[in-house]
Design an enzyme around this catalytic site. Structure first.
Site, PDB file in Angstrom:
ATOM      1  CG  ASP A  71      -1.776   1.198   1.363  1.00 54.88           C
ATOM      2  OD1 ASP A  71      -2.653   1.312   0.490  1.00 54.88           O
ATOM      3  OD2 ASP A  71      -1.600   2.014   2.289  1.00 54.88           O
ATOM      4  CD  GLU A 129      17.096 -14.075   4.979  1.00 54.39           C
ATOM      5  OE1 GLU A 129      17.935 -13.162   4.917  1.00 54.39           O
ATOM      6  OE2 GLU A 129      16.379 -14.302   5.980  1.00 54.39           O
TER       7      GLU A 129
HETATM    8  C1  BGC Z   1      -5.198   2.655  -0.171  1.00 51.40           C
HETATM    9  C2  BGC Z   1      -6.321   3.456   0.389  1.00 51.40           C
HETATM   10  C3  BGC Z   1      -5.893   3.936   1.753  1.00 51.40           C
HETATM   11  C4  BGC Z   1      -4.547   4.673   1.686  1.00 51.40           C
HETATM   12  C5  BGC Z   1      -3.942   4.849   3.029  1.00 51.40           C
HETATM   13  C6  BGC Z   1      -4.176   3.744  -0.358  1.00 51.40           C
HETATM   14  O1  BGC Z   1      -3.572   4.009  -1.417  1.00 51.40           O
HETATM   15  O2  BGC Z   1      -5.497   1.976  -1.338  1.00 51.40           O
HETATM   16  O3  BGC Z   1      -7.526   2.764   0.458  1.00 51.40           O
HETATM   17  O4  BGC Z   1      -6.853   4.807   2.248  1.00 51.40           O
HETATM   18  O5  BGC Z   1      -3.621   3.987   0.900  1.00 51.40           O
HETATM   19  O6  BGC Z   1      -3.469   3.640   3.527  1.00 51.40           O
END
Ligand code: BGC
Length: 567
Positions: free
Chosen positions: A205, A257
């Site tokens: 993310d 690893e």
């Molecule tokens: C996720 C979002 C989230 C954000 C913060 C993003 O890019 O896809 O849904 O709110 O990251 O974690």
């Protein structure tokens, strides 16, 4: 070696909204397990689960309070293990979502940091700084949060403390400092924990803000045309920094690893970053010591016109040529308005729509029938591209964005933090319709004698028209198209290898060649005749169209339609 993930079809499951197994109106892991056959029938190689870790759900799981457990509304480690085993039994891998930039403000480390003194090791895992101005009452710098308001929150008014902490997204999501060894260890351990449970990779993310300028200087003034929520991503001290590459180098080492210890595993890390129009960033973050794949959001965000769509293909394909790393394409996810609605907007073709207006949409009226037609064409284009393709639950049903949720039911923090100016992302997260039966929330929840709890976000009237059950018998449904595209991808696209070239066959058309396959999209409102004498089209015969009933002659591409041809 051929990696399974390089050209995988991945189905994104927004856990909260996919299927509810226990009737409480909230989706859960058992609900997913019960509906795995649907995902397998689409020909998926893997499913990606949005975060299902313990979380106070301020940002629906992107505020993680424990990286190695399951959120209690969703299940347990046992139900998770069962889901992984059942997916594997159907030939599908499970990819999780890991959130490195921040945790929840209720994560034990952050609570410990709040309780500890300025300068303590507990605070060093995050970005705690003294404020500026008399009494430190001003934030340490001028950075803005991605979801509205300043990026800093003051701890409290105690004059001996009164420090501020950084939250790039919301105050509920304090940023980690990845130069801190504890933080590095936390994530190395978390990745290994889930690999041990059979997870084959992670969607990583929000990689853009990981790795900050060590001195956190003020953000330089930005172009006034940048919308407020875009300001964060224009900050050169926060976004796209080399310090981030250091972090991913360590993560790649964890992966390599692990594979050395488990030679039967083939793991993937897919980075989430909006590098639209920046193929240089796609290659910088997929260097051999970085991510194995990065999302290409270009196609998802491109305005519906020939020039912009050509660029949306050319940039990621160029990055693929330069790096050998195939992109992860997508037309939808849980952060943007659904493609049917986006492409149905009266202004969908305007070049200025390149901005991330996908999140909040525009005010332009929506023609759902037109959007559906274009979404079919976009899908037919995407399924043929080299690289992996991520589908977002419900796109195979052609769901439109739910734009009219009542304000008091909106849960996305973006809505509250912008005082309602931006409606936020709830409209693409409405629980899925499985059947036409409203008494079970259209099959989202199980039938129960006393009725079921209302779904966590209300479903609109008529949602049953889009239900899986309803579409199974409809020959021209979106569901049928997705099934056909998935088969055609396997039969005609994947065997052509991971190379494709955009070709210029007509200035109204978008076209690319992948081995013997030629794919042509007509994004205009008029049919366009193909020139059979064009090199790319010599001997080509049509095999598929996103508008099946309409391929009057093999040499005309109808309006807003994609055709596949084989040479
Ligand atoms: C996720 C979002 C989230 C954000 C913060 C993003 O890019 O896809 O849904 O709110 O990251 O974690």
């Amino acid at each position: 070696m051929t990696h399974w993930w390089a050209d995988a079809l991945v189905y994104q499951v927004y856990v909260r909204s996919f299927a509810d197994s226990d009737g409480n109106g909230i989706g859960d892991l058992d609900g997913i397990t019960e509906h795995l056959d649907h995902i397998a029938a689409l020909g998926a190689d893997a499913l990606w689960l949005n975060p299902c870790y313990p979380s106070p759900q301020h940002d629906h799981g992107y505020d993680v309070s424990d990286y190695t457990a399951i959120h209690d509304e969703y299940g347990t480690l046992d139900t998770f293990d069962r889901l992984v085993a059942e997916a594997k039994a159907r030939g599908m891998a499970v990819v999780m979502d890991v959130v490195p930039n921040h945790c929840s403000s209720e994560h034990p480390w952050f609570l410990a940091a709040l309780a500890a003194a300025p300068g303590s090791p507990e605070r060093a895992r995050f970005y705690f700084r003294d404020g500026r101005g008399p009494g430190g009452t001003e934030p340490p710098n001028n950075w803005m949060a991605a979801f509205g308001g300043p990026a800093w929150t003051r701890v409290d008014d105690d004059p001996d403390d009164g420090q501020w902490y950084l939250g790039t997204f919301t105050p509920h999501q304090p940023d980690f400092d990845h130069t801190n060894p504890d933080v590095q260890q936390l994530f190395a351990d978390a990745l290994r924990f889930w690999f041990d449970r059979g997870v084959e990779g992670f969607r990583v993310d929000a990689i853009t803000p990981v790795g900050k300028h060590p001195e956190l200087p003020d953000q330089p003034p930005i172009d006034h045309a940048v919308r407020e929520l875009g300001a964060t991503w224009e900050n050169p001290h926060l976004a796209w920094r080399e310090e981030g590459n250091d972090v991913w180098r360590r993560w790649r080492e964890v992966l390599v690893e692990y594979e050395r210890e488990h030679p039967d595993r083939d793991l993937v890390l897919v980075g989430e970053a909006y590098a639209v129009g920046r193929p240089d960033l796609l290659t910088r973050f997929t260097r051999p010591d970085q991510f194995r794949q990065l999302f290409a959001f270009d196609l998802m965000l491109a305005p519906w016109n020939q020039r912009n769509l050509v660029q949306a293909l050319r940039d990621p394909l160029g990055a693929l040529d330069a790096s050998g790393v195939a992109p992860a394409w997508t037309l939808n996810n849980h952060d943007v308005q659904r493609v049917v609605t986006r492409l149905g907007r009266a202004d969908a073709h305007l070049p200025e729509r390149w901005t991330n207006s996908a999140i909040d949409g525009t005010d332009a009226p929506v023609d759902v029938a037109l959007g559906t037609r274009r979404a079919r064409a976009a899908a037919a284009l995407a399924f043929a591209l080299p690289g992996s393709l991520y589908l977002y639950q419900g796109e195979e049903l052609g769901l439109p964005e739910v734009l009219d949720l009542p304000d008091d039911r909106r849960e996305d923090p973006v809505f509250a933090l912008t005082d309602g100016a931006v409606i936020g992302r709830d409209g693409c997260r409405v629980p899925l319709p499985w059947t036409a039966d409203p008494s079970t929330s259209y099959g989202f929840s199980p039938a129960a004698p006393g009725g079921v709890a209302a779904p966590w976000l209300p479903q609109p009237d008529g949602w049953g028209e889009y239900a899986l059950e309803t579409q199974l018998d409809l020959p021209d449904s979106m569901l049928q198209l997705y099934g056909e595209l998935s088969s055609a991808r396997r039969e005609h696209a994947l065997p052509q290898g991971l190379r494709a070239t955009v070709v210029d066959i007509d200035d109204r058309l978008v076209a690319f060649v992948r081995g013997d396959l030629v794919v042509v999209l007509n994004p205009t409102a008029e049919p366009v005749a193909l020139d059979p004498a064009h090199d790319a089209l010599a001997g080509a015969r049509p095999i598929l169209s996103s508008a099946p009933g309409e391929m009057h002659t093999p040499t005309v591409v109808p309006a807003d339609t994609t055709v596949w041809l084989i040479r």
